[in-house]
Design an enzyme around this catalytic site. Structure first.
Site, PDB file in Angstrom:
ATOM      1  CD  GLU A  82      45.682  38.783  44.172  1.00 53.86           C
ATOM      2  OE1 GLU A  82      45.328  38.640  45.362  1.00 53.86           O
ATOM      3  OE2 GLU A  82      44.891  39.042  43.258  1.00 53.86           O
ATOM      4  CB  CYS A 114      42.967  39.012  39.370  1.00 56.58           C
ATOM      5  SG  CYS A 114      42.563  38.126  40.881  1.00 56.58           S
ATOM      6  CG  HIS A 236      38.990  38.412  36.534  1.00 55.62           C
ATOM      7  ND1 HIS A 236      40.002  37.495  36.712  1.00 55.62           N
ATOM      8  CD2 HIS A 236      38.502  38.678  37.781  1.00 55.62           C
ATOM      9  CE1 HIS A 236      40.133  37.226  37.997  1.00 55.62           C
ATOM     10  NE2 HIS A 236      39.230  37.926  38.670  1.00 55.62           N
TER      11      HIS A 236
END
Length: 350
Positions: A82, A114, A236
């Site tokens: 990103e 992500c 994550h």
């Protein structure tokens, strides 16, 4: 025919760190409360001469060194980020020359918040399974940004992780993969905006937990896995609380999740987050261990993977490449003024 899986891994964490209490001091927040809310003690900060490209190069070089293969045998390279330094210019093509890859290579920058790096993993697996390429590489790299004074600033950090996929020399065989995606407006950044926006209440239940649990539970139900089957589980890590809660929702004991937690020490490295935790687990895993990996990307979606560690893991662990734990210990603390300088957040106008 041998199974497709992970042949090698590499990671890179910038050595500079800023403590949560230092950021809180500047903005008048209670540092103990902030640490308790996010379970982030400090975060990694890129140096003045580092960006998502240099971080990707370093992580990928380490993966190649650990694999011990000729870079020309890499048939595809994917980059998830990103934090592109260029609005129009791929990082993946830079890696081709920086790493000495063949010019006859598939090279793509992926985009899905992500989890773009894990989408690269899916793509590389597919090309290897089809026989189109011998080895594929994916890199998750970010120098994630949070607006000064906004709570995202406490966790948004920098780092990179790379995985090489193939059939020969596999250290972790792929057993299953599953995906869960929906249109969920939890986090976004418009063109030209320096910092992202997030939908407050959307970031938890409708986004992270719905998709992480949907992917993990969906995979287990489809393929017949139980939480007890896994030696390690890596989610994550936007903060320290979310992966712990996700584990609880799936009845996964904390001792299976804790070894892959890195966010407490380096913050949220975005595309490198889950892959960094996976790399940390591969640094210590033993033959026969099963690993559940569940990245997440805002917007929103999750991929879930199951890998089984092979006998070759021991050899790769002795490669001399720095481990994630090595990099977590190798750090230099900076103050908020240095932080602003290194992150190029001080703007001069004529």
């Amino acid at each position: 025919m041998s199974k497709v899986g992970i042949v090698s891994w590499g990671a890179y964490i910038p050595k500079y760190r800023i403590r949560t209490e230092e950021v809180a001091r500047i903005w008048g927040d209670d540092p103990l409360r902030i640490v308790d809310v996010y379970l982030v003690d400090e975060k990694s900060v890129e140096s003045l001469d580092e960006d998502a490209v240099t971080i990707a190069v370093e992580a990928a070089r380490r993966a190649l060194k650990r694999a011990g293969i000729n870079p020309k045998r890499i048939g595809a390279v994917y980059v998830g980020t990103e934090s592109k330094p260029y609005a129009v210019k791929p990082i993946s093509s830079i890696l081709v020359d920086a790493l000495g890859l063949s010019n006859n290579v598939f090279a793509v920058d992926m985009e899905f918040a992500c989890k773009a790096g894990s989408e690269g993993l899916v793509a590389a697996i597919g090309l290897v399974e089809s026989g189109r390429i011998e080895y594929g590489m994916t890199v998750g790299t970010d120098t994630s940004q949070g607006e000064p004074g906004e709570h995202l600033e406490y966790s948004a950090s920098s780092g990179g992780a790379s995985l090489i996929v193939g059939r020969d020399g596999v250290v972790a065989e792929l057993e299953a993969v599953y995906s869960y995606v929906s249109d969920t407006p939890d986090f976004w950044r418009r063109e030209g905006s320096p910092y992202p926006m997030h939908g407050e209440g959307f970031t938890g239940e409708p986004a992270y937990f719905r998709h992480i649990i949907g992917a993990a539970r969906g995979l287990m139900e489809r393929y017949g896995y139980k939480p007890s089957d896994f030696a390690y589980v890596v989610f994550h890590q936007p903060n320290g609380r979310f992966p712990v809660r996700a584990a609880s929702m799936l009845n996964i004991p904390m001792e299976k999740v804790k070894p892959g937690i890195v966010v407490t020490h380096i913050g949220n490295t975005y595309n490198a987050s889950a892959l960094m935790g996976f790399a940390k687990v591969l640094d210590i895993a033993k033959p026969g261990d099963k690993i559940l990996l569940v990245p997440f990307g805002s917007g929103a979606g999750s991929n879930a993977f199951v890998f089984t560690v092979t006998e070759l893991i021991t050899e790769r662990q002795k490669s001399g490449v720095p481990t994630v734990e090595d990099m977590l210990r190798d750090k230099i603390y900076i103050d908020y003024a240095q932080y602003l300088k290194m992150r190029k957040m001080i703007k001069l106008f004529e």
